[in-house]
Design a protein around this motif. Structure first.
Motif, PDB file in Angstrom:
ATOM      1  N   GLU A   1      70.027  56.590  11.874  1.00 13.25           N
ATOM      2  CA  GLU A   1      70.354  56.057  10.549  1.00 13.25           C
ATOM      3  C   GLU A   1      69.616  54.752  10.266  1.00 13.25           C
ATOM      4  OE1 GLU A   1      74.599  55.773  10.411  1.00 13.25           O
ATOM      5  OE2 GLU A   1      74.856  57.956  10.311  1.00 13.25           O
ATOM      6  N   VAL A   2      69.417  53.930  11.303  1.00 18.24           N
ATOM      7  CA  VAL A   2      68.711  52.657  11.149  1.00 18.24           C
ATOM      8  C   VAL A   2      67.205  52.880  11.131  1.00 18.24           C
ATOM      9  CG1 VAL A   2      68.342  50.396  12.242  1.00 18.24           C
ATOM     10  CG2 VAL A   2      70.611  51.376  12.201  1.00 18.24           C
ATOM     11  N   GLY A   3      66.764  54.044  11.600  1.00 18.63           N
ATOM     12  CA  GLY A   3      65.337  54.355  11.615  1.00 18.63           C
ATOM     13  C   GLY A   3      64.650  54.019  12.926  1.00 18.63           C
ATOM     14  N   LEU A   4      65.412  53.854  13.990  1.00 16.99           N
ATOM     15  CA  LEU A   4      64.833  53.508  15.284  1.00 16.99           C
ATOM     16  C   LEU A   4      64.384  54.726  16.082  1.00 16.99           C
ATOM     17  CD1 LEU A   4      67.222  50.621  16.365  1.00 16.99           C
ATOM     18  CD2 LEU A   4      64.878  50.441  15.521  1.00 16.99           C
ATOM     19  N   VAL A   5      64.957  55.884  15.795  1.00 19.93           N
ATOM     20  CA  VAL A   5      64.548  57.116  16.481  1.00 19.93           C
ATOM     21  C   VAL A   5      64.460  58.258  15.472  1.00 19.93           C
ATOM     22  CG1 VAL A   5      65.552  56.509  18.722  1.00 19.93           C
ATOM     23  CG2 VAL A   5      66.893  57.809  17.091  1.00 19.93           C
ATOM     24  N   GLU A   6      63.696  59.264  15.849  1.00 16.82           N
ATOM     25  CA  GLU A   6      63.604  60.480  15.043  1.00 16.82           C
ATOM     26  C   GLU A   6      64.283  61.596  15.819  1.00 16.82           C
ATOM     27  OE1 GLU A   6      60.273  63.604  13.413  1.00 16.82           O
ATOM     28  OE2 GLU A   6      59.666  61.530  13.806  1.00 16.82           O
ATOM     29  N   ILE A   7      65.268  62.211  15.204  1.00 20.38           N
ATOM     30  CA  ILE A   7      66.000  63.303  15.842  1.00 20.38           C
ATOM     31  C   ILE A   7      65.590  64.608  15.184  1.00 20.38           C
ATOM     32  CG2 ILE A   7      68.279  64.314  16.213  1.00 20.38           C
ATOM     33  CD1 ILE A   7      69.404  61.489  16.389  1.00 20.38           C
ATOM     34  N   LYS A   8      65.254  65.590  16.036  1.00 15.33           N
ATOM     35  CA  LYS A   8      64.898  66.924  15.564  1.00 15.33           C
ATOM     36  C   LYS A   8      66.018  67.873  15.948  1.00 15.33           C
ATOM     37  CE  LYS A   8      60.116  65.792  16.398  1.00 15.33           C
ATOM     38  NZ  LYS A   8      58.944  65.958  17.219  1.00 15.33           N
ATOM     39  N   THR A   9      66.392  68.752  15.034  1.00 16.80           N
ATOM     40  CA  THR A   9      67.461  69.706  15.305  1.00 16.80           C
ATOM     41  C   THR A   9      66.885  71.113  15.355  1.00 16.80           C
ATOM     42  OG1 THR A   9      69.018  68.272  14.151  1.00 16.80           O
ATOM     43  CG2 THR A   9      69.702  70.543  14.532  1.00 16.80           C
ATOM     44  N   VAL A  10      67.194  71.801  16.451  1.00 15.50           N
ATOM     45  CA  VAL A  10      66.773  73.189  16.634  1.00 15.50           C
ATOM     46  C   VAL A  10      68.012  73.981  17.020  1.00 15.50           C
ATOM     47  CG1 VAL A  10      65.298  74.753  17.943  1.00 15.50           C
ATOM     48  CG2 VAL A  10      64.484  72.446  17.424  1.00 15.50           C
ATOM     49  N   GLU A  11      68.367  74.924  16.163  1.00 12.27           N
ATOM     50  CA  GLU A  11      69.534  75.783  16.415  1.00 12.27           C
ATOM     51  C   GLU A  11      70.773  74.973  16.769  1.00 12.27           C
ATOM     52  OE1 GLU A  11      68.609  78.864  19.206  1.00 12.27           O
ATOM     53  OE2 GLU A  11      66.742  79.375  18.180  1.00 12.27           O
TER      54      GLU A  11
END
Length: 97
Positions: free
Chosen positions: A28-38
């Motif tokens: 939410e703060v923009g410190l990491v990028e989370i990818k969602t797969v299934e």
């Protein structure tokens, strides 16, 4: 999408004994990028060093998410200034010779 270079967030939570909300807040703060797969959330394994740094700042120094963002920005500025000082010292040596 290949999962070869991704680490699941539930695995990270288990390994570092962190809550899932910690990683969600970092996103939410923009410190990491989370990818969602299934329905499973992942983080790129190339980011693990930065993730570990954030976890240590949070756990060891008891710094909240916003504070982590500030600390990382300050560390980045310090590194840039150190690089600039090194560059200027090298240029100065060139003129002194």
């Amino acid at each position: 999408m290949t999962l070869e270079n991704l680490i699941s967030i539930p695995e990270l939570c288990s390994h570092y004994q962190m809550e899932m909300s910690f990683f969600t807040n970092l996103k939410e703060v923009g410190l990491v990028e989370i990818k969602t797969v299934e329905t499973i959330s992942y983080i790129d394994s190339a980011c693990i060093y930065e993730i570990e740094k954030m976890i240590h700042i949070h756990q060891d120094l008891d710094v909240n998410i916003e504070g982590i963002d500030v600390v990382l920005n300050l560390l980045e500025k310090i590194e840039a200034l150190n690089n600039e000082v090194t560059s200027l010292k090298n240029r100065l040596r060139l003129y002194e010779s």
